[in-house]
Design an enzyme around this catalytic site. Sequence first.
Site, PDB file in Angstrom:
ATOM      1  N   ASP A 118      44.046  13.121  45.915  1.00 25.08           N
ATOM      2  CA  ASP A 118      43.839  11.732  46.020  1.00 25.08           C
ATOM      3  C   ASP A 118      44.474  11.267  46.827  1.00 25.08           C
ATOM      4  O   ASP A 118      45.763  11.315  47.182  1.00 25.08           O
ATOM      5  CB  ASP A 118      44.032  10.873  44.677  1.00 25.08           C
ATOM      6  CG  ASP A 118      43.630   9.538  44.769  1.00 25.08           C
ATOM      7  OD1 ASP A 118      42.192   9.317  44.758  1.00 25.08           O
ATOM      8  OD2 ASP A 118      44.544   8.638  44.780  1.00 25.08           O
TER       9      ASP A 118
ATOM     10  N   GLU B 295      40.925  14.037  49.640  1.00 24.27           N
ATOM     11  CA  GLU B 295      40.195  12.866  49.545  1.00 24.27           C
ATOM     12  C   GLU B 295      40.806  12.115  50.645  1.00 24.27           C
ATOM     13  O   GLU B 295      41.843  11.278  50.763  1.00 24.27           O
ATOM     14  CB  GLU B 295      40.399  11.918  48.322  1.00 24.27           C
ATOM     15  CG  GLU B 295      39.491  10.913  48.441  1.00 24.27           C
ATOM     16  CD  GLU B 295      40.184   9.413  48.042  1.00 24.27           C
ATOM     17  OE1 GLU B 295      39.479   8.497  47.634  1.00 24.27           O
ATOM     18  OE2 GLU B 295      41.354   9.431  47.837  1.00 24.27           O
TER      19      GLU B 295
END
Length: 542
Positions: free
Chosen positions: A201, A243
């Site tokens: 992330d 991401e």
Amino acid sequence: MTATYWYKNAIFYEVYIRAFADGNGDGHGDFIGLTQRLDYFHELGVDCLWLLPMYPSPLKDDGYDIADYYNIHPDYGTLEDLKVFLREAHARGLRVIADLVVNHTSDQHPWFQAARADRNSPYRDYYVWSDTDQKYQGTRIIFLDTERSNWTWDEQAGQYYWHRFYAHQPDLNYDNPAVQEEMLNVMRFWLDLGLDGFRVDAVPYLFEREGTNCENLPETHAYLKRMRRFVEEHYPDAILLAEANQWPHDLRPYFGDGDEFHLAFHFPLMPRLYLALARREAAPIVNILAQTPPIPENCQWCTFLRNHDELTLEMVTEEEREFLWNYYAPHPRMRLNLGIRRRLAPLLDGDTRKIALLHSLLFSLPGSPVLYYGDEIGMGDNIWLPDRNGVRTPMQWDASPGAGFSSAPPERFYAPLIQEGEFDYRRVNLAAQKADPNSLWHTLRHMIAIRKAHPALGAGDYRLLYLDRLPAFLGVLRQDGQETLLALHNLSEHSLEFDLPLPGLSGRQWVGLLGAGESRQVEGGSLRVCLGPYQYCWLKLM
């Protein structure tokens, strides 16, 4: 394609554990329930599950605010429950990756609590502190609707701390070697338990440097390469998925020379699929893919239509953003941050033709597709729930009072079921879709099976075919050493009938694989194409 490249032709499925299946009757999904539903993934045909954050957390950001990297949130069960789930998933040929939040922790994490309490604590240097909030002024604020600064004053610490996201999510300090080592230890812990990798992330923001925008810095890439070396050395079949919500030229470095991430989300492509459909022209797709640089042979894009967040419109122009907002999100409650908080089916007014057409594009364009739970049955949303919660409602398995999600009374569910309108769970559910051979679920299940049977759709070369005189048409030609495939798409409500030039492919027969469109070879090496409104067709060259 070697076994270690399994991800290049894989279908990923994003699972919000809390929403999927409740195994202990408390109104929250958990690993017991997820294990009980594993056969569903095998039946649908997906290859790899992506689990949203499963760690202990105060849940101010639905688990992306981690308070303990080495345990399971009690709502989801125990580490033993996870081990059973992984064992059963692997027995069915399913791989499992999980979110790894590397950029920040919760402010409730013991590291931060120790850091704010004592300047001499070894954890003080786990975070980024300053006596002033004037450092790194060239850095954008990501959540403009809630945050006024990337710095927040902490009264107990007597300093400001740095955060790229919410104020309750202080950024980790990757200039500290102990933080770098700690994150490798976290990876080792979960990979040893049996995970097959991570969706990592918020990777662009790990380091801060004065005079920069503090994104995509060389130091960040150097550490991410270290993470990849660690995985390659100890877990060679595991994957790392980035991401990074960036433009294509900024995304490309996250693959490195095939030595950084195995996969990265193609964020700029996603909104242009919706833009193309709304404008009834292929140009937005063609243009963004023309800006997308080649990537190393051992890497792959991940493509998607929707996910657990808002449909982000960061990677479009201001004019395009206004158009998309007005077209897909006319009500203010449908908008959030720089995006749209709606699920796939409501975005497309429940029109299964358009939903299937977008999936045909998703499955034929370059990249490994990612499906979001519930979109395969056309689930609706609830725009009146706060933040992004409206696209995270319980999975709709059947028309029973608890929708097959939980045995608890629905008033105890973590979120309400969709109980009105055309997306009412008693109308839209898996049982009803399975009973209808023409349902969206059967359509997508068949599409997945065809894609998996033809590796050229995953790892083959591609060429876009488009005609200036027919802006609503887009063809995708996929080729590898074994086969040549062609996916044809009509992005408009009008039928199309035309001759498509295919130089170099004349004199051979095309056989239909998928879709209702018609085509036949004609003189001069062209293909006669007949596509109805929002129709698609997949062909194989014999």
